[in-house]
Scaffold this active site. Structure first.
Site, PDB file in Angstrom:
ATOM      1  CE1 TYR A 213      -3.830   2.321   0.519  1.00  0.00           C
ATOM      2  CE2 TYR A 213      -2.558   3.241   2.341  1.00  0.00           C
ATOM      3  CZ  TYR A 213      -3.633   3.311   1.470  1.00  0.00           C
ATOM      4  OH  TYR A 213      -4.506   4.374   1.538  1.00  0.00           O
TER       5      TYR A 213
ATOM      6  CE  LYS B  51      -3.668   4.872  -2.080  1.00  0.00           C
ATOM      7  NZ  LYS B  51      -4.778   5.498  -2.835  1.00  0.00           N
TER       8      LYS B  51
ATOM      9  CD  GLU C   7       7.798   2.107  -0.878  1.00  0.00           C
ATOM     10  OE1 GLU C   7       8.245   2.623  -1.919  1.00  0.00           O
ATOM     11  OE2 GLU C   7       7.983   2.591   0.245  1.00  0.00           O
TER      12      GLU C   7
END
Length: 329
Positions: free
Chosen positions: A145, A149, A147
């Site tokens: 999540y 984003k 990385e």
């Protein structure tokens, strides 16, 4: 005249509130969701509106529609959900960003990315300004999540620089309110559901870690304001409530407000769980003229009512009298 607006992840917690606000604003809204974590129940009240349409679609596959604005909220946001299929989580953030940026480029329309405070990792700077580059674990359990984003943000700014796509990037801090999933594993929903059921409330670690909780209406107002800024405003801009609270204090507040007899029980802290989280919102105040207005007690009262009604329908708790819970808050 209103705009035709695409909201990916539109049946999720935040997305459903955004769809509702945009429809009430006279816009035509296309809600796109694969319904892995989103719920049709969150948008069922909009289905009779001629200004609202739902499409089951996964953003990892290109989308061919005609719209005036794009809000990209597609990605599971709770650790319980995004860690269940980490490869898919990363694909959703990265491939989804590429596909939607390509669509925005093709149509020549603005696109807003719902990024996250998780890009800061377990911060060593407090509170966190947008200039802080973060303290992250690129190979941990939360990396799918976090990385994903971070990569999506990089893609947004590369598309802006290379293809002149009009981008808007916000970093969302902890948000709560009605339409949260009762089993999403997040602090607010966990504590309220456990308290209403009369169960022990699970606090991870010693409970001294802090969070800053923003009510959903405040967040959605900021998102719409950000989307409608001029092209020079790209972000990233932090959106959240700077009022900080210890997790154990939050649990005790929920017990008080629900009049529950629940007790606190402590379990091991999850790996890479941030010790503190608080946004610096100076930029949001300056650029958007925005700051949160809903006090934590008032927001919790509304959220408790939502979960109380939800659990009563499910038949899992006895009827509770919560009338007046928000009085004077």
């Amino acid at each position: 005249m209103g705009k035709r607006i695409l909201v990916t992840g539109g049946a999720g917690f935040i997305g459903s509130h955004l769809c509702d606000r945009l429809v009430r604003g006279g816009n035509d809204v296309l809600c796109v969701d694969n319904f892995l974590t989103g719920s049709q129940a969150n948008v069922v009240h909009l289905l009779d509106s001629r200004h609202f349409e739902v499409m089951r679609h996964d953003v990892t596959t290109p989308l061919d529609v005609e719209v005036d604005q794009i809000y990209n909220l597609a990605c599971p946001a709770s650790p319980l959900h995004y860690q269940a299929d980490p490869v898919r989580t990363t694909k959703t953030s990265v491939l989804g960003a590429i596909n939607l940026l390509d669509l925005a480029r093709q149509l020549g329309v603005p696109i807003l990315q719902a990024s996250t405070s998780e890009v800061y990792g377990d911060p060593e700077v407090h509170p966190q300004p947008e200039s802080y580059l973060g303290h992250v674990n690129a190979i941990g359990l939360r990396a799918c999540y976090d990385e994903g984003k971070r990569c999506a943000e990089a893609l947004f700014f590369d598309y802006h620089r290379q293809h002149q796509v009009q981008i808007k990037v916000i970093r969302i801090f902890n948000t709560y309110g009605p339409n949260m999933h009762p089993e999403d594993g997040r602090a607010v929903s966990n504590f309220i559901v456990q308290a209403l059921r009369g169960e022990d409330i699970t606090v991870y670690g010693d409970g001294h870690q802090t969070r800053s909780f923003c009510y959903i209406d405040d967040l959605v107002k900021a998102m719409v304001t950000m989307m409608n800024t001029d092209g020079s405003v790209t972000g990233p801009i932090n959106i959240g409530n700077p009022d900080e609270i210890h997790i154990a204090q939050l649990a005790k507040l929920v017990i008080e407000m629900t009049r529950s007899r629940s007790k606190l029980v402590h379990k091991a802290l999850p790996v890479d769980d941030p010790r503190q989280r608080r946004p610096d919102i100076a930029l949001a105040r300056e650029v958007l003229g925005w700051e949160p207005s809903v006090h934590l007690r008032a927001g919790l009262a509304r959220t408790i009512r939502y979960f109380d009604e939800l659990l009563q329908v499910d038949g899992t708790v006895k009827a509770r009298v919560l009338a007046g819970i928000g009085t004077g808050l």
